[in-house]
Design a protein around this motif. Structure first.
Motif, short mmCIF file in Angstrom:
data_model
loop_
_atom_site.label_atom_id
_atom_site.label_comp_id
_atom_site.label_asym_id
_atom_site.label_seq_id
_atom_site.Cartn_x
_atom_site.Cartn_y
_atom_site.Cartn_z
N ALA A 21 33.42 21.65 1.27
CA ALA A 21 32.52 20.85 2.10
C ALA A 21 33.25 19.63 2.64
O ALA A 21 32.63 18.67 3.08
CB ALA A 21 31.30 20.41 1.30
N GLY A 22 34.59 19.68 2.65
CA GLY A 22 35.36 18.53 3.11
C GLY A 22 35.00 17.31 2.30
O GLY A 22 34.92 17.36 1.07
N ASP A 26 30.32 16.28 6.99
CA ASP A 26 30.45 17.24 8.09
C ASP A 26 29.53 18.45 7.92
O ASP A 26 29.12 19.07 8.89
CB ASP A 26 31.90 17.71 8.22
N LEU A 27 29.24 18.80 6.67
CA LEU A 27 28.40 19.97 6.41
C LEU A 27 26.91 19.64 6.54
O LEU A 27 26.09 20.53 6.81
CB LEU A 27 28.70 20.48 4.99
N PRO A 29 24.73 18.38 8.63
CA PRO A 29 23.83 18.81 9.70
C PRO A 29 23.45 20.29 9.61
O PRO A 29 22.44 20.70 10.18
CB PRO A 29 24.62 18.56 10.99
#
Ligand SMILES: Cc1cc2nc3c(=O)[nH]c(=O)nc-3n(C[C@H](O)[C@H](O)[C@H](O)COP(=O)(O)O)c2cc1C
Ligand code: FES
Lengths: 280, 269
Positions: A21-22, A26-27, A29
């Motif tokens: 998920a970095g 970023d995930l 949304p």
């Protein structure tokens, strides 16, 4: 569907696998992080790391091979910025830790002990060359430096599974996370495909191996919490891990393919248990 | 950057352009937000066993119409995943995320420009060309080797001058054209853009970098490149999220693919 993972209550049995998920936002949304049972962070190291040379990620039939080189800001910066941001999403956060030596793992755990919002610690025991040199010593150090109510999970590859798992549980691990990406060397017709040469294979290509690991660990350790991962792309895939004995499952590669996969897998899993208990 | 929208896009039409395939897909509520230089990421059906998404250049958008907007996706079937996408029949549904990345910025007033692109990335430049033309800018179009030129007829219709130099002549040609221009726009893989950057010299240059395969939500850091910040500090930035269009003067072209020792992953300043 709530689940108890080594004493921590999770709102759902589907988690985000470490590193997929970095840094988190970023995930958000595509699948709100709070909808997952927990988010396992990428592995956090003592010092900042720039990550490895490119190419860092290549496709392999029904899989990915990654050699990112654990890029990250180091535990201090992580505890000050990334962790609070992750917690602000409402997610339950499990922090993955990695070090070169048992002492380095210990220092990362010490710093995390002072931070708010660490629901559990996952010890990444994989090294590019295979398993960490002394998994039991690593787990012992992390357990010693982690608060009593915070479970420590040992994340293992499928190699020498039962002996390593037994050593880690003996050293104080509260649960197992099975399996990490499997060491692999993808090649082009002219040479290594990855900048770092050796990477970790993930995705459906490793599912039967991961299921074997979960199954064997469940047989050997009937009462130990187990997070299963390895190629879960759909609700039925998640159900297979639960059927093999996993307490919860983690989704990794699927999120790189489709950032909304988490939401879809959770819906499919719910539909499955509602309508079709015997699906293949 | 606002995150790209994700939707099931229906294939409305499919046409060939040389070796390339152009799919027109539904993009309700999205098409009007897309600009030249931006791209879509498209998933290949997982039964293909191909698990990364494809970075697909947008060739045009139309904001109106029966479907509430449509986008043109330009595919190069030389890559197996793109070939699978190019086989999509009319009516097929694709998992699309768009618009992604920053677009080219248009000059405030008409200028003389050089547009240099390679392969399907030239689609972004042809879309830009239409916008530049509407604004009264004059431009030269250069199809760069090694890929087969995309849209050579469109280029000839839009541009004052069109070139397709051989590899050995490209640098000299570009250097001459850039020296006489106000701005250079380029699009293609890193090796090609590094050559354009060297040839562009002091002429301002915006470069749209093709990374090919991308992850879904810019989380993997597989696409990082070293970029100098305006604060003088270099950082590894994600081409898929912080590009694909970069100010070419700030990219450390000679070090693409490496992690210079002082560069840690970060956001551009
Ligand atoms: C891009 C990528 C990055 C990963 N980073 C980490 C990491 O930092 N620490 C870790 O323990 N595992 C990491 N993993 C392994 C995953 O957490 C997971 O255990 C493994 O990929 C198997 O699950 P999957 O097939 O669903 O991806 C990573 C996997 C991928 C694909
Ligand atoms: S391709 Fe994954 S971060 Fe850019």
């Amino acid at each position: 569907m709530t689940v108890d993972l080594a004493g921590i209550p999770l709102s759902h049995e589907v988690l985000v696998a470490s590193g997929c998920a970095g840094t988190g936002p970023d995930l958000q949304p595509y699948t709100p992080l709070a909808d997952f049972g927990a988010v396992v962070t990428r592995s956090i190291t003592l010092a900042p790391r720039p990550g490895g040379p490119l190419p860092r990620l290549v496709e392999s039939p029904s899989g990915l091979v990654n050699a990112l080189g654990l890029p990250g800001p180091g535990v201090e910066e992580f505890a000050l910025r990334e962790l609070p941001d992750l917690c602000a999403t409402g997610a339950t956060v499990i922090v993955s830790v990695w070090g070169e030596t048992p002492a380095e793992y210990a220092k990362v755990a010490q710093r995390l002990r002072q931070a708010d919002g660490v629901a559990a610690v996952e010890v990444n025991l994989s090294h590019p060359s295979g398993a960490a040199p002394d998994p039991a010593a690593v787990v012992h150090q992390v357990r010693r430096n982690t608060a009593a109510g915070v479970p420590v999970l040992a994340k293992l590859g499928p190699e020498a599974l039962l002996a390593t798992a037994r050593a880690c549980l003996g050293a104080g691990a509260d649960g197992l996370s099975l399996v990490n990406a499997i060491p692999a060397v993808p090649m082009t017709t002219t040479g290594p495909a990855l900048g770092a040469v050796v990477g970790g294979l993930s995705g459906p290509a490793i599912t039967p191996i991961a299921l074997r690991a979960v199954w064997q660990a469940r047989q050997a350790f009937p009462d130990v919490p187990i997070v299963g991962s390895g190629g879960i792309l759909t609700g039925p895939d998640a159900a297979r891990f639960l059927a093999a004995g996993a307490t919860a499952v983690a989704v990794g590669t699927a999120l790189l393919h489709d950032p909304s996969a988490g939401r879809r897998i959770m819906t499919e899993l719910a539909d499955l248990s509602a309508t079709d208990p015997g699906a293949p | 950057m606002t995150p790209g929208a994700q939707w099931r896009a229906k294939v409305l039409a499919r046409r060939r352009s040389g070796r390339y395939t152009v799919l027109t897909v539904t993009a309700p509520g999205v098409a009007d937000r897309c600009r030249p230089g931006q791209f879509a990421s498209v998933a290949v059906a997982p039964d293909s066993g191909l698990l990364l998404r494809r970075q697909v250049w947008l060739g045009a958008s139309s904001a109106s119409g029966r479907d509430g907007g449509a986008l043109e996706l330009v595919l190069d079937p030389a890559e197996p995943g793109a070939a699978r996408l190019a086989d999509s029949d009319k009516g097929a549904l694709l998992d699309v995320i768009a618009p992604l990345g920053r677009p080219f910025s248009l000059p405030r007033e008409p200028l003389a420009a050089v547009l240099a692109g390679s392969g399907s990335a030239a689609a972004a430049l042809l879309w830009l060309a239409a916008a530049l033309g509407a604004q009264g800018s004059r431009f030269t179009f250069v199809h760069l080797p090694p890929a087969e030129p995309y849209g050579p007829l469109d280029a000839r219709r839009l541009a004052a001058d069109v070139w397709a130099p051989a590899a050995a002549e490209a640098d000299t040609l570009l250097a001459g054209l850039a020296a006489a221009a106000d701005v250079v726009y380029s699009a293609g893989p890193g090796t090609v853009l590094a050559g354009v950057a060297a040839a562009a010299g002091a002429t301002p240059h915006q470069a749209a970098l093709q990374t090919g395969l991308v992850c879904g939500a810019a989380t993997c850091t597989a696409c990082v490149i070293p970029v100098r910040g305006r604060d003088g500090v270099s950082r590894m930035v994600r081409a898929c999220a912080d590009g694909a269009v970069f100010n070419a003067d700030l990219v450390r072209w000679d070090e693409l693919g490496t992690i210079p020792p002082e560069c840690h992953d970060g956001a551009p300043a």
